[in-house]
Design an enzyme around this catalytic site. Sequence first.
Site, PDB file in Angstrom:
ATOM      1  N   HIS A  27     -14.473 -23.274  20.119  1.00 49.87           N
ATOM      2  CA  HIS A  27     -15.441 -22.736  21.064  1.00 49.87           C
ATOM      3  C   HIS A  27     -16.226 -21.624  20.376  1.00 49.87           C
ATOM      4  O   HIS A  27     -15.637 -20.685  19.834  1.00 49.87           O
ATOM      5  CB  HIS A  27     -14.740 -22.191  22.302  1.00 49.87           C
ATOM      6  CG  HIS A  27     -13.979 -23.227  23.072  1.00 49.87           C
ATOM      7  ND1 HIS A  27     -14.551 -24.413  23.478  1.00 49.87           N
ATOM      8  CD2 HIS A  27     -12.690 -23.262  23.508  1.00 49.87           C
ATOM      9  CE1 HIS A  27     -13.659 -25.128  24.134  1.00 49.87           C
ATOM     10  NE2 HIS A  27     -12.523 -24.454  24.160  1.00 49.87           N
ATOM     11  N   ALA A 170     -14.022 -27.465  29.203  1.00 45.52           N
ATOM     12  CA  ALA A 170     -14.722 -27.377  27.922  1.00 45.52           C
ATOM     13  C   ALA A 170     -13.934 -28.077  26.820  1.00 45.52           C
ATOM     14  O   ALA A 170     -14.517 -28.723  25.939  1.00 45.52           O
ATOM     15  CB  ALA A 170     -14.969 -25.918  27.551  1.00 45.52           C
ATOM     16  N   ASP A 171     -12.603 -27.962  26.851  1.00 48.11           N
ATOM     17  CA  ASP A 171     -11.766 -28.665  25.877  1.00 48.11           C
ATOM     18  C   ASP A 171     -11.909 -30.170  26.039  1.00 48.11           C
ATOM     19  O   ASP A 171     -12.097 -30.911  25.055  1.00 48.11           O
ATOM     20  CB  ASP A 171     -10.296 -28.274  26.065  1.00 48.11           C
ATOM     21  CG  ASP A 171      -9.995 -26.856  25.634  1.00 48.11           C
ATOM     22  OD1 ASP A 171     -10.918 -26.153  25.198  1.00 48.11           O
ATOM     23  OD2 ASP A 171      -8.820 -26.452  25.740  1.00 48.11           O
ATOM     24  N   ASN A 172     -11.802 -30.635  27.285  1.00 45.65           N
ATOM     25  CA  ASN A 172     -11.829 -32.069  27.544  1.00 45.65           C
ATOM     26  C   ASN A 172     -13.195 -32.684  27.252  1.00 45.65           C
ATOM     27  O   ASN A 172     -13.290 -33.762  26.649  1.00 45.65           O
ATOM     28  CB  ASN A 172     -11.446 -32.333  29.006  1.00 45.65           C
ATOM     29  CG  ASN A 172     -10.083 -31.782  29.357  1.00 45.65           C
ATOM     30  OD1 ASN A 172      -9.251 -31.545  28.487  1.00 45.65           O
ATOM     31  ND2 ASN A 172      -9.851 -31.554  30.642  1.00 45.65           N
ATOM     32  N   ALA A 175     -13.744 -32.925  23.460  1.00 44.01           N
ATOM     33  CA  ALA A 175     -12.961 -33.990  22.838  1.00 44.01           C
ATOM     34  C   ALA A 175     -13.534 -35.370  23.127  1.00 44.01           C
ATOM     35  O   ALA A 175     -13.537 -36.247  22.254  1.00 44.01           O
ATOM     36  CB  ALA A 175     -11.511 -33.918  23.313  1.00 44.01           C
TER      37      ALA A 175
END
Length: 392
Positions: A27, A170-172, A175
């Site tokens: 990030h 945001a992670d998902n 990815a």
Amino acid sequence: MKQVIEAHKSEYECEPSVIAVSPGRFHLVGEHSWFFKDKTLSMAVNLPVYVAVSKRNDNSLRFFFSQVNERRKANLSSLKYKREDKWANALKAIVFAFEMSGIKVCGLNFTVYSDILPSAGFGITTAIKVASALALRKIFELGDKFDDNFILRAVEIGNRQFLNVGNYLADNFAALFSKADSLIITDHAKMSYETIPFDFPNKTIMLTDARVPRISVWNEESLRQAENALLLGELKQKKSTVFGGWIYEDSKTEINEVLSVVNEDTRRRLFCIMKEHQCVLDAVSGLKKGDFSSFARAINESHAFMRDLYEASCPEIDWIYKRVLELALIPDVHQHSACCRITGKGFGRCAYTILDTEQLDTFKKKLAEYERIFGFKATSYTVKSAEGARVL
């Protein structure tokens, strides 16, 4: 691919039926402000995580992490979280989510293949979850209704109901949906994302694991209280001309009045959240204009806010940041040719640097000095933006 297949064959005496890959990520700015429905700017990078899967003839689950030569096992009839299972819990969480979604799951063999370990904090655990979800969708030949939204739901079920952790959009999104030569911005208020071109071919991106022990000096959960979100909500203003359609109030009088009900530490950190949102907007504006200096200035300012207001940094990371600024501000202090910011899991562990490719050797020499000064041997990775997860 050959190495992944050979690792799976060696462990289970059969070839994998499916192999999926998902990128690592970091990030750039805004990763601490998701709770307040702000925005996060991220980049998926070519630190791939491969998950290979084959079916078994029983109800057993077998997990193998090739690089660390670790094995774990479980059974479908008694699937539960175990702290000692570490990385394997991410895989179990996805199996659990598929079962909770009404999908009949059989025994499975899993092989995880990644040169970067989950402890590095570059989104590796999320990559394991997303890649395993894609692999299971493929191996069970699920229909069109099991689209990418289903994958997102599976990850969320695994996070919330099995792992008992937060579900970080945001992670998902990074990815699953990232594109090469792009960044991805998550709007937590709208639960949506957008890809933004990162068109600076003469720049090199480096991730540096400073190898500093993670010691949090304050509990971040103490900031994530409903009353604090309401306070920041009072300071949000609609503005149609900016990305996302709103900004925070910039009147010091108004800010001080609204935040006067909290203690000084909380006030300072909430003020940092506000500054972070503006840094995201400034960085996105710079990207869309193709103005690297404006983008880099926003990133460098963000690190200073995280260091001084949020107290998320440490002397080691700050030392790296200062060395980058020495490169960034030459020859014109008004132009930023490089940027650096803390990132990664926890407080004070990793930093990313984006600089002119011709400055790379100089920066590496600085990192050699880092080990002599602090006693930690930093590990660096030169990376590029990457595509989102897919079945191979």
